[in-house]
Design a protein around this motif. Sequence first.
Motif, short mmCIF file in Angstrom:
data_model
loop_
_atom_site.label_atom_id
_atom_site.label_comp_id
_atom_site.label_asym_id
_atom_site.label_seq_id
_atom_site.Cartn_x
_atom_site.Cartn_y
_atom_site.Cartn_z
N PRO A 55 0.84 -1.20 0.00
CA PRO A 55 0.00 0.00 0.00
C PRO A 55 0.88 1.25 0.00
CG PRO A 55 -0.71 -1.55 1.69
CD PRO A 55 0.57 -2.07 1.13
N ALA A 56 0.46 2.27 -0.73
CA ALA A 56 1.25 3.50 -0.85
C ALA A 56 0.49 4.66 -0.24
CB ALA A 56 1.54 3.79 -2.31
N GLU A 57 1.22 5.62 0.30
CA GLU A 57 0.65 6.88 0.76
C GLU A 57 0.43 7.72 -0.49
OE1 GLU A 57 -1.01 9.84 2.52
OE2 GLU A 57 -0.50 8.05 3.67
N GLU A 58 -0.80 7.74 -0.96
CA GLU A 58 -1.11 8.32 -2.27
C GLU A 58 -0.85 9.82 -2.34
OE1 GLU A 58 -5.11 7.10 -2.98
OE2 GLU A 58 -4.57 4.99 -2.95
N ALA A 59 -1.13 10.56 -1.27
CA ALA A 59 -0.95 12.01 -1.30
C ALA A 59 0.52 12.38 -1.46
CB ALA A 59 -1.53 12.64 -0.03
N SER A 60 1.40 11.77 -0.69
CA SER A 60 2.82 12.10 -0.79
C SER A 60 3.40 11.57 -2.11
CB SER A 60 3.60 11.55 0.39
OG SER A 60 3.55 10.14 0.41
N PHE A 61 2.91 10.43 -2.57
CA PHE A 61 3.37 9.89 -3.85
C PHE A 61 3.00 10.85 -4.98
CE2 PHE A 61 2.79 7.32 -7.68
CZ PHE A 61 4.03 6.71 -7.76
N ALA A 62 1.76 11.34 -4.97
CA ALA A 62 1.30 12.26 -6.00
C ALA A 62 2.11 13.55 -5.98
CB ALA A 62 -0.18 12.57 -5.80
N LYS A 63 2.41 14.05 -4.81
CA LYS A 63 3.19 15.29 -4.69
C LYS A 63 4.59 15.10 -5.29
CE LYS A 63 3.92 19.00 -1.53
NZ LYS A 63 3.28 19.65 -0.42
N ASN A 64 5.22 13.94 -5.04
CA ASN A 64 6.54 13.66 -5.61
C ASN A 64 6.50 13.56 -7.13
OD1 ASN A 64 7.75 13.59 -3.09
ND2 ASN A 64 7.59 11.38 -2.90
N VAL A 65 5.49 12.88 -7.66
CA VAL A 65 5.37 12.72 -9.11
C VAL A 65 5.18 14.08 -9.78
CG1 VAL A 65 3.93 11.78 -10.97
CG2 VAL A 65 4.50 10.36 -9.00
N GLY A 74 8.57 22.10 -16.52
CA GLY A 74 8.28 23.46 -16.09
C GLY A 74 6.88 23.59 -15.52
N PRO A 75 6.71 24.50 -14.59
CA PRO A 75 5.38 24.70 -14.01
C PRO A 75 4.47 25.41 -15.01
CG PRO A 75 6.94 26.26 -13.09
CD PRO A 75 7.72 25.34 -13.97
N ARG A 76 3.21 25.19 -14.87
CA ARG A 76 2.22 25.84 -15.72
C ARG A 76 1.36 26.70 -14.81
NH1 ARG A 76 2.73 23.12 -20.59
NH2 ARG A 76 3.60 21.05 -20.37
N GLY A 77 0.71 27.70 -15.35
CA GLY A 77 -0.11 28.62 -14.56
C GLY A 77 -1.12 27.89 -13.70
N LYS A 78 -2.36 27.99 -14.09
CA LYS A 78 -3.42 27.27 -13.38
C LYS A 78 -3.49 25.87 -13.98
CE LYS A 78 -8.26 27.61 -12.13
NZ LYS A 78 -9.52 28.32 -12.37
N ALA A 79 -3.15 24.87 -13.18
CA ALA A 79 -3.04 23.51 -13.72
C ALA A 79 -3.69 22.50 -12.81
CB ALA A 79 -1.57 23.15 -13.92
N SER A 80 -4.14 21.43 -13.40
CA SER A 80 -4.60 20.27 -12.63
C SER A 80 -3.97 19.03 -13.24
CB SER A 80 -6.13 20.17 -12.65
OG SER A 80 -6.60 19.84 -13.93
N TYR A 81 -3.78 18.05 -12.39
CA TYR A 81 -3.11 16.81 -12.81
C TYR A 81 -4.00 15.62 -12.46
CZ TYR A 81 1.06 19.66 -13.25
OH TYR A 81 1.96 20.61 -13.63
N GLU A 82 -4.11 14.72 -13.40
CA GLU A 82 -4.82 13.46 -13.16
C GLU A 82 -3.79 12.35 -13.27
OE1 GLU A 82 -7.61 10.82 -15.90
OE2 GLU A 82 -8.61 12.67 -15.26
N LEU A 83 -3.56 11.67 -12.16
CA LEU A 83 -2.59 10.58 -12.13
C LEU A 83 -3.34 9.26 -12.16
CD1 LEU A 83 -1.06 13.05 -10.87
CD2 LEU A 83 0.31 11.37 -9.69
N ARG A 84 -3.09 8.48 -13.18
CA ARG A 84 -3.66 7.13 -13.28
C ARG A 84 -2.55 6.17 -12.87
NH1 ARG A 84 -8.52 6.62 -15.73
NH2 ARG A 84 -9.37 8.57 -16.50
N LEU A 85 -2.74 5.56 -11.71
CA LEU A 85 -1.69 4.75 -11.11
C LEU A 85 -1.89 3.27 -11.38
CD1 LEU A 85 -1.43 6.54 -7.65
CD2 LEU A 85 -0.15 7.01 -9.73
N TYR A 86 -0.80 2.61 -11.70
CA TYR A 86 -0.76 1.17 -11.90
C TYR A 86 0.32 0.62 -10.97
CZ TYR A 86 -3.32 2.29 -16.14
OH TYR A 86 -4.27 2.75 -17.02
N ARG A 87 0.08 -0.52 -10.36
CA ARG A 87 1.03 -1.09 -9.42
C ARG A 87 2.33 -1.55 -10.08
NH1 ARG A 87 0.20 -1.08 -4.26
NH2 ARG A 87 -1.91 -1.15 -3.48
#
Length: 110
Positions: A55-65, A74-87
């Motif tokens: 099991p992974a700590e999803e919030a910290s994993f997402a922040k690292n990714v 590079g950073p983008r202005g107003k952005a959202s990210y959708e992470l589709r995770l596979y084991r």
Amino acid sequence: MKRNKKRYLTGVLLLILATFIYIEAQPYEVVSSSVFSSSDLTETRLYVIMNTLLPAEEASFAKNVISDYQKINGPRGKASYELRLYRTEVHYKLHIEYTVIVCDADGQVL
């Protein structure tokens, strides 16, 4: 006869353990990404192989990714990210998603 069975079982257990350690030792991998942008918003979809069976700590994993992704692209202005995770890579090839996480540009789960 019993000695051969014990050796066989020991060999199988060692193989399973070696496979587990091999998978856990690999870093995550972003295998695909898609960027959708409009005048005021950029949406990024990342397909990520976690390389973990635990099991992974999803919030910290997402922040690292997201942090690593922004360092490269590079950073983008107003952005959202959708992470589709596979084991594992096998899960990715078989299209077996672990979870989907939606985050903002700071890596905070929405």
